[in-house]
Motif scaffolding. Structure first.
Motif: not given
Length: 313
Positions: A275-290
């Motif tokens: 679950d933490p890795a999945s949450d991190f992947a979501q945060a990373l995707a948002e950061a990539l879009a910034d």
């Protein structure tokens, strides 16, 4: 004047976008031979084949193939060959680091962790697989550069691989009746293999226990500059620990992709990371879009991350 000319020449060479992997002639060759690039894969015609910086680009499971080649002791994945119904299994490591083995059943095992490196691992695999498809039972390999021809991507269907990570190398003996001659080799291989598991919720992420600590090594497909920016944003926000006591300690490059590495407390295990890795992947995707400019704190985090180079194993 001469000094200025030499400086200019170095600058032109280092900024040439057509240079293979942006490797200077006096730098170590990325193939790992220990030679300078100009004396190895950057040499003149007749030398080794040109070095390919991202050999598995375009494969749907590029990150997992890189992990199987560089990180995972014992893993297999079936391959679907274009225009053939032969059973082919991609393996991290085969006995004696064999490039390929044609089994008594006619099944082909194709090895990723091998002794040779002729500049393009995908072309090497393509040449070995082509030879194995025409070979009788036994070991198939390369003794010289394969020359032009199909690469692995050209021979297999464009589909994601189903990776199975094994506890050891007992799969070597899956179709062998007399295993007595393999006992010592199997025991030695199993004792050297660190426990490893593939995370299920994200791509290219592998937990391992090396005895003194645990790690998560995560092969990521994004372009390096964009990925470093995104990692810096998440790091500056304090969102990259994954678990209590975990720490993003650095990264390494493998076949053209960055692989961030986390140190984890002993006893963490792979299940606690899902679950933490999945949450991190979501945060990373948002950061990539910034696409906003990095803040001073984020720039400092990026510099620190870029300078934390760790070893593959």
């Amino acid at each position: 004047m001469a000094k200025k000319s030499r400086t200019k020449a170095r600058d032109v060479a280092s900024n040439d976008p057509t240079a293979e992997g942006s490797v200077g002639p006096r730098q170590p060759c990325p193939c790992g031979s220990g030679k300078r690039y100009r004396a190895c894969h950057g040499g003149a015609a007749g030398g080794p084949a040109a070095y390919v910086g991202r050999p598995f680009e375009g494969m749907p499971s590029e990150c997992d193939v890189i992990a199987m080649r560089e990180l995972v002791p014992a893993a297999t994945a079936p391959l679907t060959i274009k225009g053939s119904d032969r059973t082919v299994v991609l393996a991290s490591l085969l006995p004696m680091a064999a490039p390929a083995m044609v089994r008594a059943s006619g099944e082909i095992w194709l090895g990723l962790q091998v002794q040779h490196n002729f500049g393009d691992p995908s072309r090497d695999l393509g040449a070995v697989l082509t030879a194995a498809l025409d070979a009788e039972e036994g070991v198939v390999g390369l003794v010289e550069p394969p020359g032009p021809g199909p690469r692995l991507q050209d021979l297999v269907e464009d589909e994601r691989l189903t990776i199975t990570v094994h506890d050891g190398f007992d799969f070597w003996l899956a179709d062998v009746e007399d295993t007595s001659s393999m006992g010592d080799a199997l025991e030695a291989a199993n004792s050297a293999a660190s426990p490893t598991a593939k995370l299920a919720q994200v791509e290219g992420a592998y937990w391992t226990d090396v005895g003194t600590k645990e790690h998560l090594r995560w092969v990521m497909p994004e372009p390096e500059d964009a990925l470093l920016d995104a990692l810096a944003r998440v790091h500056a926000a304090g969102g990259d620990a994954l678990v209590e006591g975990g720490r993003l300690v650095g990264m390494f490059r493998a076949h053209g992709l960055l692989t961030p590495v986390w140190d984890l407390p002993l006893g963490t295990g792979p299940e606690a990371l899902e679950d933490p890795a999945s949450d991190f992947a979501q945060a990373l995707a948002e950061a990539l879009a910034d696409d906003s400019p990095l803040t001073s704190e984020q720039r400092a985090a990026r510099s620190g991350l870029a300078n934390r180079q760790v070893t593959i194993r």
